[in-house]
Design an enzyme around this catalytic site. Structure first.
Site, short mmCIF file in Angstrom:
data_model
loop_
_atom_site.label_atom_id
_atom_site.label_comp_id
_atom_site.label_asym_id
_atom_site.label_seq_id
_atom_site.Cartn_x
_atom_site.Cartn_y
_atom_site.Cartn_z
N HIS A 1 34.70 44.80 42.00
CA HIS A 1 34.61 45.59 40.74
C HIS A 1 34.56 47.26 41.39
O HIS A 1 35.29 47.54 41.97
CB HIS A 1 33.20 45.14 39.87
CG HIS A 1 33.29 45.90 38.75
ND1 HIS A 1 34.27 46.73 38.17
CD2 HIS A 1 32.21 45.80 37.65
CE1 HIS A 1 33.71 46.99 36.92
NE2 HIS A 1 32.48 46.47 36.82
N HIS B 1 44.40 43.76 38.86
CA HIS B 1 43.47 43.92 37.72
C HIS B 1 43.33 42.84 36.68
O HIS B 1 44.54 42.36 36.41
CB HIS B 1 43.73 45.34 37.15
CG HIS B 1 42.77 46.08 36.48
ND1 HIS B 1 42.22 45.61 35.20
CD2 HIS B 1 41.70 46.93 36.68
CE1 HIS B 1 41.26 46.55 34.79
NE2 HIS B 1 40.87 47.06 35.82
N ASP C 1 40.76 52.13 42.08
CA ASP C 1 40.03 52.24 43.53
C ASP C 1 40.89 52.46 44.50
O ASP C 1 40.46 52.75 45.77
CB ASP C 1 39.22 51.19 43.46
CG ASP C 1 37.86 51.05 42.77
OD1 ASP C 1 37.58 51.85 42.37
OD2 ASP C 1 37.51 50.01 42.18
N1 ACO Z 1 45.46 40.93 46.80
C1 ACO Z 1 46.13 39.75 46.93
N2 ACO Z 1 46.41 38.83 45.84
C2 ACO Z 1 45.67 39.30 44.91
C3 ACO Z 1 44.97 40.10 44.61
C4 ACO Z 1 44.75 41.08 45.60
N3 ACO Z 1 44.21 42.23 45.56
N4 ACO Z 1 44.52 40.02 43.29
C5 ACO Z 1 45.07 39.12 42.60
N5 ACO Z 1 45.74 38.34 43.56
C6 ACO Z 1 46.52 37.01 43.36
C7 ACO Z 1 45.49 35.83 43.49
O1 ACO Z 1 45.15 35.35 44.59
C8 ACO Z 1 46.12 35.12 42.46
O2 ACO Z 1 47.30 34.32 43.03
P1 ACO Z 1 47.76 32.98 42.61
O3 ACO Z 1 48.16 32.96 41.30
O4 ACO Z 1 48.74 32.54 43.65
O5 ACO Z 1 46.28 31.96 42.76
C9 ACO Z 1 46.82 36.02 41.21
O6 ACO Z 1 47.13 37.05 42.08
C10 ACO Z 1 45.83 36.23 40.12
O7 ACO Z 1 44.56 36.64 40.48
P2 ACO Z 1 43.24 36.40 39.71
O8 ACO Z 1 41.95 36.38 40.78
O9 ACO Z 1 43.39 35.22 38.85
O10 ACO Z 1 43.19 37.74 38.84
P3 ACO Z 1 41.86 38.22 38.01
O11 ACO Z 1 42.39 38.79 37.07
O12 ACO Z 1 40.81 37.08 38.13
O13 ACO Z 1 41.21 39.37 39.31
C11 ACO Z 1 40.79 41.29 40.29
C12 ACO Z 1 41.38 40.64 38.96
C13 ACO Z 1 39.25 40.57 40.74
C14 ACO Z 1 40.76 42.65 40.19
C15 ACO Z 1 41.60 40.75 41.70
O14 ACO Z 1 42.96 41.45 41.45
C16 ACO Z 1 41.07 41.40 42.87
O15 ACO Z 1 40.41 40.83 43.44
N6 ACO Z 1 41.76 42.72 43.19
C17 ACO Z 1 41.05 43.15 44.57
C18 ACO Z 1 39.76 44.09 44.43
C19 ACO Z 1 39.95 45.25 43.66
O16 ACO Z 1 40.49 45.78 43.90
N7 ACO Z 1 38.97 45.10 42.72
C20 ACO Z 1 38.80 46.45 41.59
C21 ACO Z 1 39.48 46.24 40.44
S1 ACO Z 1 39.37 47.43 39.32
C22 ACO Z 1 37.74 47.73 39.12
O17 ACO Z 1 37.07 46.93 38.87
C23 ACO Z 1 37.38 49.12 38.86
#
Ligand code: ACO
Length: 429
Positions: free
Chosen positions: A268, A307, A363
């Site tokens: 987050h 996201h 971010d």
């Molecule tokens: N890098 C690589 N792969 C990713 C990333 C990433 N940053 N984010 C998602 N994925 C992949 C997952 O592994 C998943 O792949 P799969 O279908 O093969 O298993 C797919 O994309 C979907 O991801 P989920 O985890 O189901 O997506 P969710 O909506 O639950 O997560 C989140 C969103 C937590 C923001 C995620 O994208 C992440 O961890 N990003 C990195 C952390 C980040 O930048 N957070 C800040 C968000 S903005 C904020 O909070 C202000």
């Protein structure tokens, strides 16, 4: 004629139900009438991590994640970021309308009036270890404020609520700057009430021995824009924590400590810190392809990418990229920008990221700007928490006055043992 209903047939019983659809949703409670017999509890919906459940109706922030649109109270984020100060937008988010000049002046005065902290807070900071993370100190001190303002527990009194709202918005920059000064071993700076909200924050952060601190207008403006972009983002993890904890009718300081704790997590608001650590670890543009391969192999995530709601470019990331250029003209270019730009270019051409609709989020670039402004990486989540305060508070009030809301208490699907008899210890194993 089309009907705003959903017809459901329960194949276990052959019975059919007609559920009303309102605002694009059915009510989960309407499922409870669907039973196999009179003893049945009734059907529930199962939605871990709330991926498709609306927990509230709201009039504050609108996001269209597929189109990359963000509005506060109906106004596009691009217009607000270009034309407003942070406090102007804070007023809009809190009260629903942009302020008149008179309302804005009054609001600015009231916020300025509340910037000082009780002197005992300094002793709380001194109780921390010299290397304490500023976000840990901030969270603790937000909670501690509830002990200084015990009347804040009267959450149903609108006048008392108003004072706490102004206190929290006013005191967050003071607490944040104190956390920074303490972690650097610098003396605490008191607020300068002649400066703007963001100008004063820069003063409390960076004033050394000069008699009067004069914030650089470009950096002050950049901070206003960054704060506007972070002011609210509907039902994210931190806001959900604010509403959920606040639904127990606890005071807003305690609820906001919980919201800030949620924000601290690396998935987050802590992601901006992780982005900087990631870019530093990559070290050079030539190392990016190998790094991306490791991300694709599932070793770790690309921080600042992806996201829950945006499946398109995060509109806040677009604006941040623009202000990065203005900031770098004052501070000098952050060399990590080249790595970030190349990482974005490579990722946006790669099937792994394209297929999963993973774009840079807010971010990805904010940390690079904060670092260029002279902030240590550990301060980045703190920089997120300051402007998000108004979002948390507006959502908290919306929750409190919403007659449909009650203490947040999800259901579970129990899959553990059925009843079994106790075994004395010598008979176990
Ligand atoms: N890098 C690589 N792969 C990713 C990333 C990433 N940053 N984010 C998602 N994925 C992949 C997952 O592994 C998943 O792949 P799969 O279908 O093969 O298993 C797919 O994309 C979907 O991801 P989920 O985890 O189901 O997506 P969710 O909506 O639950 O997560 C989140 C969103 C937590 C923001 C995620 O994208 C992440 O961890 N990003 C990195 C952390 C980040 O930048 N957070 C800040 C968000 S903005 C904020 O909070 C202000």
């Amino acid at each position: 004629m089309t009907k705003e209903t959903l017809t459901v047939t329960d194949n276990r019983t052959g019975r059919t139900y007609e559920l009303p659809i309102m605002d694009g949703a059915i009510r989960a409670m309407d499922l409870r009438q669907i039973k196999v017999n009179d003893d049945d509890f009734g059907l529930m919906s199962y939605d871990p991590a709330f991926k498709n459940s609306a927990s509230t109706k709201s009039t504050i922030t609108y996001i269209d994640g597929d189109k990359g649109i963000l509005h506060y109270r109906g106004y596009p984020i691009e217009q607000l970021a270009e034309k407003c100060t942070y406090l102007e937008v804070a007023y809009l988010i809190m009260y629903g309308e942009l302020p008149t000049q008179e309302q804005l002046s009054k609001w600015e005065n009231e916020i300025t009036y509340h910037t000082l902290l009780h002197e005992n807070i300094k002793q709380l900071f001194e109780a921390f270890r010299y290397d304490a993370h500023p976000m840990g100190m901030l969270i603790s001190n937000i909670a501690a404020l509830s002990t200084f303002y015990p009347e804040a527990k009267n959450v149903d009194d609108p006048e008392i609520r108003e004072v706490q709202i102004k206190r929290l918005i006013a005191k967050m920059p003071t607490l944040a700057a104190m956390a920074y000064r303490f972690s650097m071993g610098f003396p605490i700076n008191y607020p300068d009430n002649d400066l703007t909200y963001t100008g004063n924050f820069l003063n409390m952060m960076f004033k050394m021995v000069e008699p009067r601190y004069r914030p650089h207008p470009v950096l002050q403006r950049a901070l206003d824009v960054l704060f506007i972009l972070h002011a609210d983002h509907e039902q994210n993890c931190g806001t959900n924590a604010m509403r959920s904890v606040g639904s127990s009718r606890v005071d807003p300081y305690s609820a906001m400590a919980a919201a800030a704790a949620a924000l601290y997590g690396p998935l987050h608001g802590g992601a901006n810190e992780q982005v900087l650590r990631m870019l530093t670890a990559i070290g050079s543009v030539k190392n990016i392809p190998a790094y991306v391969e490791r991300v694709k192999a599932g070793e770790f995530r690309l921080m600042g990418f992806g996201h829950r709601v945006y499946k398109n470019y995060d509109p806040r990331a677009t604006i941040i990229k623009e202000i990065a250029d203005q900031v770098f003209q004052v501070t000098g270019r952050n060399p990590l920008l080249d790595i970030a730009l190349e990482l974005e270019r490579i990722a946006l051409e790669d099937d792994y990221f394209v297929g999963r609709k993973l774009y840079p989020n807010v971010d990805f670039y904010s940390g690079i700007i904060y670092q260029a402004m002279g902030l240590p990486v550990a301060m980045f989540p703190v920089m997120f928490a300051i402007p998000r305060t108004v979002g948390w508070l507006a959502q908290w009030v919306e929750m409190l006055v919403d007659k449909e809301q009650a203490i947040a208490r999800p259901r579970q699907i129990y899959l553990g043992h059925g009843r079994r008899e106790f075994l004395p210890i010598e008979q176990r194993g």
